[in-house]
Design a protein around this motif. Structure first.
Motif, PDB file in Angstrom:
ATOM      1  N   LYS A   2       0.846  -1.194   0.000  1.00 34.15           N
ATOM      2  CA  LYS A   2       0.000   0.000   0.000  1.00 34.15           C
ATOM      3  C   LYS A   2       0.880   1.242   0.000  1.00 34.15           C
ATOM      4  O   LYS A   2       1.805   1.358   0.804  1.00 34.15           O
ATOM      5  CB  LYS A   2      -0.911  -0.009   1.231  1.00 34.15           C
ATOM      6  CG  LYS A   2      -1.924   1.132   1.254  1.00 34.15           C
ATOM      7  CD  LYS A   2      -2.823   1.030   2.473  1.00 34.15           C
ATOM      8  CE  LYS A   2      -3.832   2.172   2.515  1.00 34.15           C
ATOM      9  NZ  LYS A   2      -4.671   2.117   3.728  1.00 34.15           N
ATOM     10  N   LEU A   3       0.581   2.159  -0.934  1.00 32.19           N
ATOM     11  CA  LEU A   3       1.375   3.374  -1.075  1.00 32.19           C
ATOM     12  C   LEU A   3       0.607   4.593  -0.591  1.00 32.19           C
ATOM     13  O   LEU A   3      -0.623   4.649  -0.697  1.00 32.19           O
ATOM     14  CB  LEU A   3       1.767   3.594  -2.540  1.00 32.19           C
ATOM     15  CG  LEU A   3       2.480   2.455  -3.262  1.00 32.19           C
ATOM     16  CD1 LEU A   3       2.704   2.828  -4.721  1.00 32.19           C
ATOM     17  CD2 LEU A   3       3.790   2.126  -2.585  1.00 32.19           C
ATOM     18  N   LYS A   4       1.312   5.580  -0.058  1.00 31.70           N
ATOM     19  CA  LYS A   4       0.689   6.879   0.195  1.00 31.70           C
ATOM     20  C   LYS A   4       0.251   7.458  -1.147  1.00 31.70           C
ATOM     21  O   LYS A   4       0.949   7.326  -2.152  1.00 31.70           O
ATOM     22  CB  LYS A   4       1.690   7.828   0.860  1.00 31.70           C
ATOM     23  CG  LYS A   4       2.279   7.322   2.167  1.00 31.70           C
ATOM     24  CD  LYS A   4       1.394   7.605   3.345  1.00 31.70           C
ATOM     25  CE  LYS A   4       2.107   7.254   4.648  1.00 31.70           C
ATOM     26  NZ  LYS A   4       1.267   7.485   5.823  1.00 31.70           N
ATOM     27  N   LYS A   5      -0.869   8.118  -1.177  1.00 31.45           N
ATOM     28  CA  LYS A   5      -1.437   8.574  -2.446  1.00 31.45           C
ATOM     29  C   LYS A   5      -0.661   9.713  -3.089  1.00 31.45           C
ATOM     30  O   LYS A   5      -0.624   9.853  -4.306  1.00 31.45           O
ATOM     31  CB  LYS A   5      -2.900   8.991  -2.240  1.00 31.45           C
ATOM     32  CG  LYS A   5      -3.824   7.845  -1.888  1.00 31.45           C
ATOM     33  CD  LYS A   5      -5.253   8.332  -1.705  1.00 31.45           C
ATOM     34  CE  LYS A   5      -6.172   7.167  -1.331  1.00 31.45           C
ATOM     35  NZ  LYS A   5      -7.569   7.617  -1.110  1.00 31.45           N
ATOM     36  N   LEU A   6      -0.038  10.557  -2.266  1.00 35.26           N
ATOM     37  CA  LEU A   6       0.638  11.734  -2.808  1.00 35.26           C
ATOM     38  C   LEU A   6       1.986  11.375  -3.427  1.00 35.26           C
ATOM     39  O   LEU A   6       2.837  10.769  -2.768  1.00 35.26           O
ATOM     40  CB  LEU A   6       0.852  12.767  -1.702  1.00 35.26           C
ATOM     41  CG  LEU A   6      -0.410  13.354  -1.050  1.00 35.26           C
ATOM     42  CD1 LEU A   6      -0.026  14.207   0.149  1.00 35.26           C
ATOM     43  CD2 LEU A   6      -1.187  14.177  -2.057  1.00 35.26           C
ATOM     44  N   PRO A   7       2.216  11.740  -4.696  1.00 35.17           N
ATOM     45  CA  PRO A   7       3.532  11.488  -5.297  1.00 35.17           C
ATOM     46  C   PRO A   7       4.555  12.523  -4.846  1.00 35.17           C
ATOM     47  O   PRO A   7       4.216  13.640  -4.466  1.00 35.17           O
ATOM     48  CB  PRO A   7       3.251  11.625  -6.799  1.00 35.17           C
ATOM     49  CG  PRO A   7       2.115  12.601  -6.881  1.00 35.17           C
ATOM     50  CD  PRO A   7       1.281  12.363  -5.650  1.00 35.17           C
ATOM     51  N   ILE A   8       5.803  12.133  -4.884  1.00 35.07           N
ATOM     52  CA  ILE A   8       6.933  13.015  -4.564  1.00 35.07           C
ATOM     53  C   ILE A   8       7.872  12.990  -5.753  1.00 35.07           C
ATOM     54  O   ILE A   8       8.182  11.917  -6.277  1.00 35.07           O
ATOM     55  CB  ILE A   8       7.684  12.525  -3.307  1.00 35.07           C
ATOM     56  CG1 ILE A   8       6.736  12.460  -2.109  1.00 35.07           C
ATOM     57  CG2 ILE A   8       8.883  13.420  -3.007  1.00 35.07           C
ATOM     58  CD1 ILE A   8       7.315  11.729  -0.902  1.00 35.07           C
ATOM     59  N   LYS A   9       8.337  14.139  -6.212  1.00 34.58           N
ATOM     60  CA  LYS A   9       9.236  14.134  -7.360  1.00 34.58           C
ATOM     61  C   LYS A   9      10.658  13.809  -6.914  1.00 34.58           C
ATOM     62  O   LYS A   9      11.104  14.208  -5.839  1.00 34.58           O
ATOM     63  CB  LYS A   9       9.184  15.452  -8.126  1.00 34.58           C
ATOM     64  CG  LYS A   9       9.852  16.624  -7.466  1.00 34.58           C
ATOM     65  CD  LYS A   9       9.862  17.837  -8.389  1.00 34.58           C
ATOM     66  CE  LYS A   9      10.573  19.012  -7.725  1.00 34.58           C
ATOM     67  NZ  LYS A   9      10.635  20.191  -8.600  1.00 34.58           N
ATOM     68  N   ASN A 188      12.547  14.403 -11.511  1.00 35.49           N
ATOM     69  CA  ASN A 188      11.112  14.681 -11.618  1.00 35.49           C
ATOM     70  C   ASN A 188      10.241  13.434 -11.764  1.00 35.49           C
ATOM     71  O   ASN A 188       9.017  13.550 -11.853  1.00 35.49           O
ATOM     72  CB  ASN A 188      10.805  15.662 -12.758  1.00 35.49           C
ATOM     73  CG  ASN A 188      11.483  16.997 -12.557  1.00 35.49           C
ATOM     74  OD1 ASN A 188      11.455  17.556 -11.456  1.00 35.49           O
ATOM     75  ND2 ASN A 188      12.118  17.515 -13.601  1.00 35.49           N
ATOM     76  N   ASP A 189      10.824  12.233 -11.788  1.00 38.35           N
ATOM     77  CA  ASP A 189      10.000  11.019 -11.765  1.00 38.35           C
ATOM     78  C   ASP A 189       9.243  10.964 -10.441  1.00 38.35           C
ATOM     79  O   ASP A 189       9.780  11.358  -9.397  1.00 38.35           O
ATOM     80  CB  ASP A 189      10.868   9.762 -11.883  1.00 38.35           C
ATOM     81  CG  ASP A 189      11.329   9.485 -13.295  1.00 38.35           C
ATOM     82  OD1 ASP A 189      10.866  10.186 -14.221  1.00 38.35           O
ATOM     83  OD2 ASP A 189      12.143   8.556 -13.477  1.00 38.35           O
ATOM     84  N   PRO A 190       8.001  10.441 -10.455  1.00 36.57           N
ATOM     85  CA  PRO A 190       7.260  10.329  -9.202  1.00 36.57           C
ATOM     86  C   PRO A 190       7.696   9.118  -8.387  1.00 36.57           C
ATOM     87  O   PRO A 190       7.946   8.041  -8.947  1.00 36.57           O
ATOM     88  CB  PRO A 190       5.815  10.193  -9.676  1.00 36.57           C
ATOM     89  CG  PRO A 190       5.922   9.533 -11.021  1.00 36.57           C
ATOM     90  CD  PRO A 190       7.196  10.053 -11.626  1.00 36.57           C
ATOM     91  N   VAL A 191       7.801   9.292  -7.085  1.00 33.98           N
ATOM     92  CA  VAL A 191       8.031   8.189  -6.166  1.00 33.98           C
ATOM     93  C   VAL A 191       6.985   8.293  -5.063  1.00 33.98           C
ATOM     94  O   VAL A 191       6.332   9.323  -4.908  1.00 33.98           O
ATOM     95  CB  VAL A 191       9.459   8.219  -5.568  1.00 33.98           C
ATOM     96  CG1 VAL A 191      10.505   8.179  -6.672  1.00 33.98           C
ATOM     97  CG2 VAL A 191       9.667   9.429  -4.676  1.00 33.98           C
ATOM     98  N   TYR A 192       6.834   7.203  -4.296  1.00 36.70           N
ATOM     99  CA  TYR A 192       5.768   7.158  -3.294  1.00 36.70           C
ATOM    100  C   TYR A 192       6.288   6.564  -1.991  1.00 36.70           C
ATOM    101  O   TYR A 192       7.020   5.567  -2.017  1.00 36.70           O
ATOM    102  CB  TYR A 192       4.593   6.302  -3.807  1.00 36.70           C
ATOM    103  CG  TYR A 192       3.962   6.849  -5.054  1.00 36.70           C
ATOM    104  CD1 TYR A 192       2.864   7.706  -4.992  1.00 36.70           C
ATOM    105  CD2 TYR A 192       4.477   6.528  -6.303  1.00 36.70           C
ATOM    106  CE1 TYR A 192       2.289   8.230  -6.141  1.00 36.70           C
ATOM    107  CE2 TYR A 192       3.919   7.055  -7.463  1.00 36.70           C
ATOM    108  CZ  TYR A 192       2.824   7.906  -7.364  1.00 36.70           C
ATOM    109  OH  TYR A 192       2.260   8.421  -8.518  1.00 36.70           O
ATOM    110  N   ILE A 193       5.889   7.172  -0.887  1.00 35.16           N
ATOM    111  CA  ILE A 193       6.182   6.578   0.420  1.00 35.16           C
ATOM    112  C   ILE A 193       5.305   5.346   0.594  1.00 35.16           C
ATOM    113  O   ILE A 193       4.111   5.371   0.295  1.00 35.16           O
ATOM    114  CB  ILE A 193       5.930   7.581   1.555  1.00 35.16           C
ATOM    115  CG1 ILE A 193       6.965   8.726   1.493  1.00 35.16           C
ATOM    116  CG2 ILE A 193       6.001   6.904   2.921  1.00 35.16           C
ATOM    117  CD1 ILE A 193       6.741   9.818   2.537  1.00 35.16           C
TER     118      ILE A 193
END
Length: 197
Positions: A2-9, A188-193
């Motif tokens: 399960k990932l946090k919904k907000l992306p991080i660049k 700038n690729d998205p990553v997720y917590i």
């Protein structure tokens, strides 16, 4: 998983140097000031026109970018690949923590600085504001796992990622070039917590 919904660049950090004012003037001349050429992802931080040469026991790396503004203490951030070329063995450290770090020689157009410490492999980390930390459900100095797919589809989980929280930060996940290349991760690729595995 399960990932946090907000992306991080993602922000990929190439080798670079942060200089103290004292060392800046030794390397570039008395009263010298850095020349900003490009703003970086973190507010107030910039790439400068100035470059130095890193010299270690086994080799040298030319054209290493200086980042501004000046700091209280000089810090050199390199990758493990760079460390092999230079012949040094720096520890993985949070920025500003030079305890147990190693040294090398910096060469500029006007002079040379022999560093006894300050060379590190930067610990991978996420910058965020207090409001963003609240949204992610984390706090300063937390350790999290980060998931990325990368531009080439080489899915990767980064463990042991430090959360750094400050009003002066912008949301960004920082890794060095070795880590990014292994994961085929680009700026700038998205990553997720990861919330839970």
């Amino acid at each position: 998983m399960k990932l946090k919904k907000l992306p991080i660049k993602a922000g990929v950090s190439n080798r670079h140097v942060h200089l103290s004012q004292e060392h800046l003037e030794i390397l570039f001349g008395k009263g010298y000031e850095l020349t900003p050429i490009k703003d970086l992802g973190q507010p107030g931080q910039y790439a400068a026109k100035e470059k130095v040469i890193l010299v270690g026991p086994k080799g040298a790396i030319e054209g290493v970018r200086v980042l501004g503004p000046v700091r209280k203490a000089t810090q050199v951030e390199i990758s493990k690949t760079d460390a092999f070329k230079l012949g040094v063995n720096p520890p993985i450290k949070d920025s500003g923590d030079h305890e147990g770090s190693v040294g090398l020689t910096l060469v500029g157009p006007k002079g040379t600085v022999i560093l006894e410490r300050g060379v590190i492999l930067a610990k991978r980390h996420i910058h965020m504001t207090p409001e963003e930390a609240e949204a992610f459900g984390v706090k300063d100095k937390d350790i999290v796992m980060v998931y990325c797919e990368g531009t080439g589809g080489r899915k990767t989980i980064f463990d042991d990622v430090l959360v750094r929280v400050s009003k002066s930060y912008a949301l960004e996940f920082h890794v060095d070039t070795d880590e990014a290349n292994a994961a085929m991760l680009s700026n700038n690729d998205p990553v997720y917590i990861i919330e839970e595995l």
